[in-house]
Design a protein around this motif. Structure first.
Motif, PDB file in Angstrom:
ATOM      1  N   GLN A  36       0.805  -1.223   0.000  1.00 25.89           N
ATOM      2  CA  GLN A  36       0.000   0.000   0.000  1.00 25.89           C
ATOM      3  C   GLN A  36       0.838   1.274   0.000  1.00 25.89           C
ATOM      4  N   ALA A  37       2.132   1.152   0.145  1.00 25.58           N
ATOM      5  CA  ALA A  37       3.005   2.331   0.219  1.00 25.58           C
ATOM      6  C   ALA A  37       3.054   3.048  -1.131  1.00 25.58           C
ATOM      7  N   HIS A  38       2.822   4.354  -1.084  1.00 31.29           N
ATOM      8  CA  HIS A  38       2.899   5.180  -2.299  1.00 31.29           C
ATOM      9  C   HIS A  38       3.391   6.571  -1.925  1.00 31.29           C
ATOM     10  N   GLY A  39       4.657   6.684  -1.574  1.00 29.56           N
ATOM     11  CA  GLY A  39       5.212   7.966  -1.169  1.00 29.56           C
ATOM     12  C   GLY A  39       4.968   8.213   0.311  1.00 29.56           C
ATOM     13  N   THR A  40       5.447   9.339   0.789  1.00 32.81           N
ATOM     14  CA  THR A  40       5.300   9.658   2.206  1.00 32.81           C
ATOM     15  C   THR A  40       5.093  11.145   2.391  1.00 32.81           C
ATOM     16  N   GLU A  41       4.416  11.514   3.446  1.00 34.47           N
ATOM     17  CA  GLU A  41       4.243  12.921   3.802  1.00 34.47           C
ATOM     18  C   GLU A  41       5.196  13.331   4.909  1.00 34.47           C
ATOM     19  N   HIS A  42       5.692  12.353   5.669  1.00 33.58           N
ATOM     20  CA  HIS A  42       6.563  12.649   6.805  1.00 33.58           C
ATOM     21  C   HIS A  42       7.756  11.709   6.829  1.00 33.58           C
ATOM     22  N   TRP A  43       8.827  12.198   7.399  1.00 40.24           N
ATOM     23  CA  TRP A  43       9.970  11.360   7.739  1.00 40.24           C
ATOM     24  C   TRP A  43      10.048  11.329   9.253  1.00 40.24           C
ATOM     25  N   TYR A  44      10.317  10.160   9.796  1.00 41.45           N
ATOM     26  CA  TYR A  44      10.432   9.978  11.239  1.00 41.45           C
ATOM     27  C   TYR A  44      11.866   9.600  11.556  1.00 41.45           C
ATOM     28  N   ARG A  45      12.402  10.193  12.588  1.00 45.19           N
ATOM     29  CA  ARG A  45      13.798   9.934  12.956  1.00 45.19           C
ATOM     30  C   ARG A  45      13.869   8.773  13.946  1.00 45.19           C
ATOM     31  N   GLU A  46      14.817   7.891  13.722  1.00 40.98           N
ATOM     32  CA  GLU A  46      15.107   6.816  14.670  1.00 40.98           C
ATOM     33  C   GLU A  46      15.972   7.434  15.768  1.00 40.98           C
ATOM     34  N   PRO A  47      15.456   7.532  17.001  1.00 35.48           N
ATOM     35  CA  PRO A  47      16.173   8.265  18.050  1.00 35.48           C
ATOM     36  C   PRO A  47      17.545   7.702  18.410  1.00 35.48           C
ATOM     37  N   LEU A  48      17.760   6.425  18.229  1.00 42.24           N
ATOM     38  CA  LEU A  48      19.049   5.829  18.585  1.00 42.24           C
ATOM     39  C   LEU A  48      20.034   5.798  17.425  1.00 42.24           C
ATOM     40  N   SER A  49      19.601   6.251  16.250  1.00 39.28           N
ATOM     41  CA  SER A  49      20.477   6.270  15.077  1.00 39.28           C
ATOM     42  C   SER A  49      20.281   7.585  14.334  1.00 39.28           C
ATOM     43  N   PRO A  50      21.164   8.554  14.555  1.00 38.78           N
ATOM     44  CA  PRO A  50      20.988   9.873  13.946  1.00 38.78           C
ATOM     45  C   PRO A  50      21.094   9.887  12.420  1.00 38.78           C
ATOM     46  N   HIS A  51      21.540   8.796  11.830  1.00 36.68           N
ATOM     47  CA  HIS A  51      21.687   8.727  10.373  1.00 36.68           C
ATOM     48  C   HIS A  51      20.546   7.978   9.702  1.00 36.68           C
ATOM     49  N   LEU A  52      19.434   7.758  10.430  1.00 36.04           N
ATOM     50  CA  LEU A  52      18.323   6.978   9.892  1.00 36.04           C
ATOM     51  C   LEU A  52      16.993   7.679  10.119  1.00 36.04           C
ATOM     52  N   VAL A  53      16.235   7.820   9.019  1.00 36.22           N
ATOM     53  CA  VAL A  53      14.849   8.271   9.081  1.00 36.22           C
ATOM     54  C   VAL A  53      14.005   7.223   8.364  1.00 36.22           C
ATOM     55  N   TYR A  54      12.687   7.291   8.553  1.00 35.18           N
ATOM     56  CA  TYR A  54      11.813   6.328   7.877  1.00 35.18           C
ATOM     57  C   TYR A  54      10.501   6.992   7.499  1.00 35.18           C
ATOM     58  N   THR A  55       9.775   6.345   6.605  1.00 32.14           N
ATOM     59  CA  THR A  55       8.574   6.902   5.982  1.00 32.14           C
ATOM     60  C   THR A  55       7.302   6.527   6.733  1.00 32.14           C
ATOM     61  N   ASP A  56       6.190   7.103   6.280  1.00 35.91           N
ATOM     62  CA  ASP A  56       4.877   6.790   6.851  1.00 35.91           C
ATOM     63  C   ASP A  56       4.577   5.293   6.778  1.00 35.91           C
ATOM     64  N   SER A  57       4.931   4.658   5.674  1.00 34.39           N
ATOM     65  CA  SER A  57       4.610   3.232   5.519  1.00 34.39           C
ATOM     66  C   SER A  57       5.430   2.365   6.470  1.00 34.39           C
ATOM     67  N   ILE A  58       6.662   2.732   6.724  1.00 32.22           N
ATOM     68  CA  ILE A  58       7.471   1.991   7.700  1.00 32.22           C
ATOM     69  C   ILE A  58       6.885   2.195   9.094  1.00 32.22           C
ATOM     70  N   LYS A  59       6.422   3.409   9.369  1.00 30.63           N
ATOM     71  CA  LYS A  59       5.771   3.677  10.656  1.00 30.63           C
ATOM     72  C   LYS A  59       4.511   2.817  10.796  1.00 30.63           C
ATOM     73  N   ALA A  60       3.730   2.710   9.713  1.00 28.84           N
ATOM     74  CA  ALA A  60       2.523   1.876   9.742  1.00 28.84           C
ATOM     75  C   ALA A  60       2.884   0.411   9.982  1.00 28.84           C
ATOM     76  N   LEU A  61       3.926  -0.067   9.330  1.00 35.16           N
ATOM     77  CA  LEU A  61       4.386  -1.439   9.522  1.00 35.16           C
ATOM     78  C   LEU A  61       4.791  -1.661  10.982  1.00 35.16           C
ATOM     79  N   ALA A  62       5.517  -0.701  11.546  1.00 29.73           N
ATOM     80  CA  ALA A  62       5.955  -0.808  12.937  1.00 29.73           C
ATOM     81  C   ALA A  62       4.766  -0.797  13.898  1.00 29.73           C
ATOM     82  N   GLU A  63       3.819   0.095  13.654  1.00 29.09           N
ATOM     83  CA  GLU A  63       2.668   0.216  14.554  1.00 29.09           C
ATOM     84  C   GLU A  63       1.713  -0.976  14.439  1.00 29.09           C
TER      85      GLU A  63
END
Length: 144
Positions: free
Chosen positions: A17-44
């Motif tokens: 269902q992923a088709h682009g993202t509106e937000h990037w979310y930062r991984e608090p323990l890894s300053p070099h990593l962000v993730y998309t709305d779809s990864i957030k949905a997968l995690a949640e």
């Protein structure tokens, strides 16, 4: 959704269902990593925030590869078996001038003795999002 209700179809559906993202979310323990709305949905929806953490723990290897070859695109793969064991990898493709073909090279490999996922297999992308700050974005293929 409880982990008992998560199926391979659930995981594949969220990824599909992923088709682009509106937000990037930062991984608090890894300053070099962000993730998309779809990864957030997968995690949640599948209780997989731990997976983002696993990617984060391997970011030093990704950054080392980036600094040595300027590779900006990686695949992140997870394969689980029916006993809830998993194999996690991060790979990139390298051109071989002798064979005139691209070869998959491994940057990170981890065997995980237990995950609360059904038997499944999926591939996500990890791509450079900010050259100067060396930030990579974890995304579903449809986000690319």
């Amino acid at each position: 959704m409880t982990t008992a209700e998560i199926t391979n179809d659930t995981i594949q559906s969220i990824i599909a269902q992923a088709h682009g993202t509106e937000h990037w979310y930062r991984e608090p323990l890894s300053p070099h990593l962000v993730y998309t709305d779809s990864i957030k949905a997968l995690a949640e929806e599948c209780g997989m925030y731990w997976f983002i953490g696993v990617v984060g723990t391997h970011m030093p290897a990704v950054l080392e590869q980036f600094k040595s070859t300027e590779d900006t695109f990686f695949t992140v793969e997870m394969k689980t078996d029916d006993e809830h064991r998993a194999v996690f990898t991060i790979n990139y493709e390298q051109y071989n001038e002798v064979t005139d073909e691209y070869e998959e090279k491994n940057v990170a490999y981890q065997e995980i003795p237990y995950v609360d996922l059904p038997q499944c297999e999926f591939t996500l992308f990890l791509e450079l999002a900010d050259w100067e700050q060396q930030i990579f974005c974890l995304m579903c293929p449809g986000d690319h």
